[in-house]
Design an enzyme around this catalytic site. Structure first.
Site, short mmCIF file in Angstrom:
data_model
loop_
_atom_site.label_atom_id
_atom_site.label_comp_id
_atom_site.label_asym_id
_atom_site.label_seq_id
_atom_site.Cartn_x
_atom_site.Cartn_y
_atom_site.Cartn_z
CG ASP A 1 -1.07 39.40 2.85
OD1 ASP A 1 -2.20 38.84 2.72
OD2 ASP A 1 -0.40 39.35 3.88
CB SER B 1 -19.12 33.73 -5.43
OG SER B 1 -19.93 33.28 -4.36
CE1 TYR C 1 -14.34 29.63 0.81
CE2 TYR C 1 -16.26 28.21 0.53
CZ TYR C 1 -15.14 28.83 0.01
OH TYR C 1 -14.84 28.69 -1.34
CG ASN D 1 -8.86 32.77 -8.62
OD1 ASN D 1 -9.62 31.84 -8.87
ND2 ASN D 1 -7.64 32.58 -8.10
CE LYS E 1 -15.23 32.68 -1.61
NZ LYS E 1 -14.38 32.96 -2.78
N1 LIG Z 1 -11.83 24.56 -5.43
C1 LIG Z 1 -13.12 24.61 -5.29
O1 LIG Z 1 -13.79 23.58 -5.26
C2 LIG Z 1 -13.84 25.91 -5.20
C3 LIG Z 1 -15.24 25.88 -5.12
C4 LIG Z 1 -15.92 27.09 -5.03
C5 LIG Z 1 -15.21 28.26 -5.02
N2 LIG Z 1 -13.86 28.26 -5.09
C6 LIG Z 1 -13.15 29.56 -5.07
O2 LIG Z 1 -12.20 29.59 -6.10
C7 LIG Z 1 -11.14 30.48 -5.74
C8 LIG Z 1 -9.81 29.82 -6.02
O3 LIG Z 1 -9.68 28.69 -5.19
P1 LIG Z 1 -8.77 27.43 -5.52
O4 LIG Z 1 -9.65 26.25 -5.42
O5 LIG Z 1 -7.97 27.65 -6.71
O6 LIG Z 1 -7.86 27.42 -4.18
P2 LIG Z 1 -6.29 27.43 -3.95
O7 LIG Z 1 -5.62 26.43 -4.82
O8 LIG Z 1 -6.13 27.34 -2.49
O9 LIG Z 1 -5.88 28.86 -4.46
C9 LIG Z 1 -6.24 30.01 -3.73
C10 LIG Z 1 -5.25 31.09 -4.03
O10 LIG Z 1 -5.54 32.23 -3.21
C11 LIG Z 1 -4.34 32.71 -2.68
N3 LIG Z 1 -4.53 33.46 -1.43
C12 LIG Z 1 -5.01 33.02 -0.25
N4 LIG Z 1 -4.94 33.99 0.66
C13 LIG Z 1 -4.39 35.07 0.05
C14 LIG Z 1 -4.03 36.37 0.47
N5 LIG Z 1 -4.18 36.79 1.73
N6 LIG Z 1 -3.48 37.21 -0.42
C15 LIG Z 1 -3.27 36.83 -1.70
N7 LIG Z 1 -3.57 35.60 -2.16
C16 LIG Z 1 -4.12 34.73 -1.29
C17 LIG Z 1 -3.48 31.46 -2.46
O11 LIG Z 1 -2.12 31.76 -2.42
P3 LIG Z 1 -1.23 31.71 -1.08
O12 LIG Z 1 -2.01 31.03 0.02
O13 LIG Z 1 0.00 31.00 -1.46
O14 LIG Z 1 -1.00 33.15 -0.81
C18 LIG Z 1 -3.81 30.67 -3.72
O15 LIG Z 1 -3.00 31.06 -4.81
C19 LIG Z 1 -11.38 30.86 -4.27
O16 LIG Z 1 -11.96 32.14 -4.22
C20 LIG Z 1 -12.37 29.81 -3.80
O17 LIG Z 1 -13.18 30.28 -2.75
C21 LIG Z 1 -13.16 27.11 -5.20
#
Ligand SMILES: NC(=O)c1ccc[n+]([C@@H]2O[C@H](COP(=O)([O-])OP(=O)(O)OC[C@H]3O[C@@H](n4cnc5c(N)ncnc54)[C@H](OP(=O)(O)O)[C@@H]3O)[C@@H](O)[C@H]2O)c1
Ligand SMILES: *[C@@H]1O[C@H](CO)[C@@H](O)[C@H](O)[C@H]1NC(C)=O
Length: 311
Positions: free
Chosen positions: A86, A169, A197, A113, A201
């Protein structure tokens, strides 16, 4: 180029010349992916398993992670390992690192990630930090710090003499800055959650760059990246109507989101990218120039060190 023009450029990338099939054989490599229970982290883990790595899914939700492990075993034939982490709780991060180090003596790649995006501004971590800064930046800093001695040792015996830290990021960093008075809860922190946010990042890039400066000569390769605008559960806090619009028109399918970090974490050529920022798909680019200020890097690093010194 203006910040907006750069954002648009990152959102509409050319076709990828890097493919999952280009990932080299990863047999014998030990890798952690934080937040791999879902989304981009899950897709990243899938590709790593398919190429023979031993992968730890470091996440909060055990039942969801176990379901992910089951699904990935079905598609890849390999079983990932759950590591309870966590990132919004500093003591829990220490326990997670200790648990990992009780099982493994090597760590070749750490994918930072996990992330949380635009939660209600009231939310803070267990230790009272802004939820987005605390999870995305401070949490990953502390987890990385605890694993770094093992990674430096791993680099000495690994085939390319390196161990990699890949920090996810976002193009959102282009709109961020660091306001140190918002890192902990207090009146200054009550800003639009979107700006917090972008700050987190931006902080990811400052952290990754400073890590590169400090540990590059010890075999650590630290990169940061924008994975692209990707379909995932990241938008769980975005209002439903906006979310369905965004999902239909603006976002790429989830597997694409893993490509850029898979390149940074596994491609032989990316061993030379210490300190770089990457954009979709798997291309080196330039982050906001303010993230590259060595004074800011030092200031953030010292602040982060101070926060974790008594954990
Ligand atoms: N999707 C996009 O368009 C996008 C764009 C730019 C950057 N990003 C970045 O890409 C990364 C992955 O995002 P995603 O799109 O795959 O989002 P996602 O599907 O929401 O996955 C995020 C993951 O982070 C975990 N997480 C959140 N809070 C946590 C905590 N306190 N401890 C441990 N794990 C935690 C979540 O698990 P639980 O909540 O179940 O713990 C989930 O597995 C992030 O850093 C995000 O900022 C994404
Ligand atoms: C954990 O994941 C399961 C399965 O996806 C879900 O039903 C449950 O609500 C999650 N628990 C928490 C605390 O988020």
């Amino acid at each position: 180029m203006s910040v907006l023009a750069q954002w648009i450029r990152e959102a509409a990338p050319p076709k990828s010349s890097f493919k999952v099939d280009d990932i080299p054989d990863l047999s014998g490599k030990v890798i952690i992916v934080t937040g791999a229970s879902a989304g981009i982290g899950k897709e990243t883990t899938k590709a790593l398993l398919a190429h023979g790595a031993k992968v730890y899914i470091a996440a909060r939700n055990q039942s969801q992670s176990e379901e992910t492990i089951r699904q990935l075993k079905e598609t890849t034939g390999s079983e990932a390992v759950f590591l309870k982490l966590d990132l919004a709780n500093l003591k829990a991060i220490k326990a997670a690192a200790e648990e990992f180090l009780s099982k493994e003596t090597q760590l070749h790649v750490l994918f930072n990630n996990a992330g949380v995006m635009v939660p209600p501004v009231e939310l803070v971590t267990t230790d009272g930090y802004d939820l987005q800064f605390g999870t995305n930046v401070l949490g990953h800093f502390y987890f990385t710090k605890l694993l770094l001695p093992t990674m430096i040792e791993t680099a000495k015996t690994s085939s390319d003499g390196k161990a990699r830290v890949v920090t996810t990021s976002s193009s959102g960093h282009l709109f961020g800055n660091l306001d140190f008075e918002t890192f902990k809860d207090g009146p200054k922190r009550r800003k639009p959650t979107n700006s917090l946010y972008c700050q987190s990042k931006f902080g990811n890039v400052v952290f990754a760059t400073e890590l590169a400066r400090r540990y590059g000569d010890q075999g650590i390769v630290s990169t940061s990246l924008n994975p692209g605008n990707i379909k995932s559960d990241l938008q769980r806090h975005v209002p439903a109507i906006a979310r369905s619009f965004i999902n239909t028109f603006v976002l790429w399918d989830t597997p694409k989101g893993a490509l850029t970090q898979l390149y940074a974490g596994t491609a032989p050529a990316a061993a030379e990218l210490n300190g770089k920022y990457l954009v979709p798909w798997a291309r080196v680019s330039s982050p906001r120039k303010e993230t590259q200020d060595p004074e800011l890097g030092k200031k953030l690093w010292n602040w982060l060190e101070e926060e974790v010194k008594d954990i």
